[in-house]
Motif scaffolding. Structure first.
Motif, PDB file in Angstrom:
ATOM      1  N   TYR A   1       0.809  -1.214   0.000  1.00 44.81           N
ATOM      2  CA  TYR A   1       0.000   0.000   0.000  1.00 44.81           C
ATOM      3  C   TYR A   1       0.845   1.268   0.000  1.00 44.81           C
ATOM      4  N   MET A   2       2.051   1.207   0.516  1.00 47.15           N
ATOM      5  CA  MET A   2       2.919   2.374   0.470  1.00 47.15           C
ATOM      6  C   MET A   2       3.251   2.742  -0.978  1.00 47.15           C
ATOM      7  N   PHE A   3       3.693   1.749  -1.753  1.00 41.65           N
ATOM      8  CA  PHE A   3       4.061   2.032  -3.145  1.00 41.65           C
ATOM      9  C   PHE A   3       2.828   2.280  -4.009  1.00 41.65           C
ATOM     10  N   ALA A   4       1.712   1.604  -3.697  1.00 35.16           N
ATOM     11  CA  ALA A   4       0.481   1.834  -4.458  1.00 35.16           C
ATOM     12  C   ALA A   4      -0.012   3.267  -4.277  1.00 35.16           C
ATOM     13  N   ASP A   5      -0.001   3.751  -3.046  1.00 39.43           N
ATOM     14  CA  ASP A   5      -0.479   5.110  -2.782  1.00 39.43           C
ATOM     15  C   ASP A   5       0.537   6.162  -3.216  1.00 39.43           C
ATOM     16  N   SER A   6       1.816   5.814  -3.189  1.00 40.12           N
ATOM     17  CA  SER A   6       2.838   6.735  -3.696  1.00 40.12           C
ATOM     18  C   SER A   6       2.622   7.016  -5.171  1.00 40.12           C
ATOM     19  N   GLU A   7       2.099   6.027  -5.893  1.00 38.27           N
ATOM     20  CA  GLU A   7       1.860   6.231  -7.327  1.00 38.27           C
ATOM     21  C   GLU A   7       0.831   7.331  -7.559  1.00 38.27           C
ATOM     22  N   PHE A   8      -0.216   7.369  -6.749  1.00 41.21           N
ATOM     23  CA  PHE A   8      -1.213   8.426  -6.888  1.00 41.21           C
ATOM     24  C   PHE A   8      -0.608   9.802  -6.600  1.00 41.21           C
ATOM     25  N   LEU A   9       0.224   9.876  -5.575  1.00 38.81           N
ATOM     26  CA  LEU A   9       0.832  11.155  -5.225  1.00 38.81           C
ATOM     27  C   LEU A   9       1.827  11.596  -6.296  1.00 38.81           C
ATOM     28  N   LEU A  10       2.554  10.654  -6.884  1.00 40.86           N
ATOM     29  CA  LEU A  10       3.463  10.992  -7.980  1.00 40.86           C
ATOM     30  C   LEU A  10       2.672  11.469  -9.204  1.00 40.86           C
TER      31      LEU A  10
ATOM     32  N   ILE B   1      -6.131   6.413 -15.248  1.00 39.21           N
ATOM     33  CA  ILE B   1      -7.407   5.699 -15.401  1.00 39.21           C
ATOM     34  C   ILE B   1      -7.220   4.207 -15.151  1.00 39.21           C
ATOM     35  N   ASN B   2      -6.179   3.641 -15.748  1.00 40.80           N
ATOM     36  CA  ASN B   2      -5.909   2.215 -15.580  1.00 40.80           C
ATOM     37  C   ASN B   2      -5.662   1.869 -14.121  1.00 40.80           C
ATOM     38  N   TYR B   3      -4.817   2.649 -13.461  1.00 41.62           N
ATOM     39  CA  TYR B   3      -4.442   2.359 -12.084  1.00 41.62           C
ATOM     40  C   TYR B   3      -5.610   2.549 -11.129  1.00 41.62           C
ATOM     41  N   SER B   4      -6.437   3.566 -11.380  1.00 41.98           N
ATOM     42  CA  SER B   4      -7.593   3.832 -10.509  1.00 41.98           C
ATOM     43  C   SER B   4      -8.572   2.674 -10.524  1.00 41.98           C
ATOM     44  N   PHE B   5      -8.874   2.168 -11.715  1.00 41.97           N
ATOM     45  CA  PHE B   5      -9.808   1.048 -11.829  1.00 41.97           C
ATOM     46  C   PHE B   5      -9.269  -0.197 -11.127  1.00 41.97           C
ATOM     47  N   LEU B   6      -7.978  -0.472 -11.310  1.00 40.46           N
ATOM     48  CA  LEU B   6      -7.387  -1.659 -10.708  1.00 40.46           C
ATOM     49  C   LEU B   6      -7.367  -1.567  -9.186  1.00 40.46           C
TER      50      LEU B   6
ATOM     51  N   PRO C   1       3.107  -1.807 -13.708  1.00 45.35           N
ATOM     52  CA  PRO C   1       4.566  -1.953 -13.834  1.00 45.35           C
ATOM     53  C   PRO C   1       5.015  -2.337 -15.234  1.00 45.35           C
ATOM     54  N   LEU C   2       4.166  -3.064 -15.979  1.00 47.38           N
ATOM     55  CA  LEU C   2       4.546  -3.525 -17.308  1.00 47.38           C
ATOM     56  C   LEU C   2       4.215  -2.497 -18.391  1.00 47.38           C
ATOM     57  N   PHE C   3       3.077  -1.829 -18.258  1.00 49.67           N
ATOM     58  CA  PHE C   3       2.631  -0.936 -19.316  1.00 49.67           C
ATOM     59  C   PHE C   3       3.061   0.522 -19.138  1.00 49.67           C
ATOM     60  N   ASN C   4       3.437   0.917 -17.917  1.00 43.81           N
ATOM     61  CA  ASN C   4       3.914   2.291 -17.731  1.00 43.81           C
ATOM     62  C   ASN C   4       5.089   2.631 -18.650  1.00 43.81           C
ATOM     63  N   PRO C   5       6.147   1.795 -18.680  1.00 47.96           N
ATOM     64  CA  PRO C   5       7.259   2.125 -19.580  1.00 47.96           C
ATOM     65  C   PRO C   5       6.870   2.074 -21.044  1.00 47.96           C
ATOM     66  N   ILE C   6       5.904   1.213 -21.405  1.00 46.49           N
ATOM     67  CA  ILE C   6       5.445   1.152 -22.797  1.00 46.49           C
ATOM     68  C   ILE C   6       4.716   2.441 -23.163  1.00 46.49           C
TER      69      ILE C   6
END
Length: 308
Positions: free
Chosen positions: A103-112, A244-249, A280-285
């Motif tokens: 949850y730390m890294f998941a929520d950090s993604e929203f803040l980033l 959008i992708n991350y929010s739904f997941l 993690p897989l599609f962000n760099p793509i």
């Protein structure tokens, strides 16, 4: 010996036909994990190595991709070990650590993503003030807050979870998430309230801020030239796709962990894997193909390697 007897172990019960497909699972997940590390690391390296990419937008992208690698590393190595083990177990203490890191890294993604949205807002809506607002110091502050806020707030949440008595020891998941709450003998109102507060602070508020900034960007672009619209599309569309992708997941993960469901185990496993696979897989793509400057350096990088 006495210390070993006091260790509480939890069983992961979300695997499907593991005895039959363990080696196939291992090969596929190992390949995905290596691909995640290599693809994210490549773009982070390009941003680090090229001076023209040392801009706030690209620094935030590098931080987001680094966060994806750390997020994956919290999940995948343990998954790989479980695939080859006779028993898919984890100690209660280790489960709490994985829960905390998840949850730390998941929520950090929203803040980033919120920091990236603000950067785009200032760049497009206040271009003359951009150099004075997005200074090196402010960038460091945004990055530090993106990781430190969830890390600090989750400490209390994890401690409260650790102090709950368990009456069940089988998780219907393949890693530790808030599904651990279903193991409690008595549901905790304090944990539920804390969880709502944490969800509002680290997910809903950043999400509302992102929506607000992009609405402002759209309004400015509507009244601007085609060049401004083109610039906004090039830099904002990848962020919106990721958001959008991350929010739904994440919303799906929270619902599935809290609500009892009759969904078949296979479907549940596939949906669970999407939580730790897609971003993690599609962000760099997404960033490698949609961000013009990154795509340009990416092509040069691979062309040079082919020549060599």
């Amino acid at each position: 010996m006495e210390e070993e007897l006091n260790v509480t172990y939890l069983t992961f019960g979300g695997h499907v036909e593991l005895q039959k497909y363990r080696y196939l699972y291992f090969i596929v997940v190992f390949a995905v994990y290596i691909l995640i590390i290599c693809s994210n690391a490549t773009i982070v390296y390009l941003i680090w190595n090229h001076q023209d990419l040392h801009e706030p937008m690209y620094i935030f992208i590098a931080a987001l991709l680094l966060n994806s690698v750390l997020f994956s590393t919290n999940i995948y190595p343990k998954l790989l070990v479980d695939f080859l083990s006779e028993k898919q177990i984890i100690s209660h203490q280790a489960c709490l650590v994985q829960f905390y890191m998840f949850y730390m890294f998941a929520d950090s993604e929203f803040l980033l993503l919120a920091a990236m949205a603000y950067d785009r807002y200032v760049s497009i809506c206040k271009p003359l003030q951009y150099p004075s607002i997005m200074t090196k110091t402010n960038i460091i502050v945004f990055l530090a807050l993106s990781w430190l806020l969830p890390a600090c707030q989750l400490v209390g949440y994890t401690i409260m979870t650790a102090n709950q008595q368990l009456c069940s020891f089988t998780l219907k998941m393949i890693f530790c998430s808030n599904s651990i709450f279903k193991l409690f003998c008595v549901s905790s109102r304090a944990i539920s309230i804390y969880g709502v507060f944490f969800f509002l602070w680290c997910v809903i508020f950043p999400l509302l801020f992102i929506v607000f900034t992009y609405i402002r960007i759209l309004i400015i672009c509507y009244h601007s030239s085609g060049e401004v619209r083109r610039k906004a599309a090039q830099t904002c569309v990848p962020h919106l796709l990721v958001l959008i992708n991350y929010s739904f997941l994440l919303i799906y993960g929270l619902i599935m962990a809290r609500v009892e469901s009759d969904i078949p185990n296979t479907v549940h496993l596939v949906m669970t894997l999407q939580l730790v696979l897609y971003n993690p897989l599609f962000n760099p793509i997404i960033y490698g193909l949609k961000m013009t400057e990154i795509h340009k350096h990416l092509r040069r990088f691979f062309c040079q390697n082919k020549v060599n």
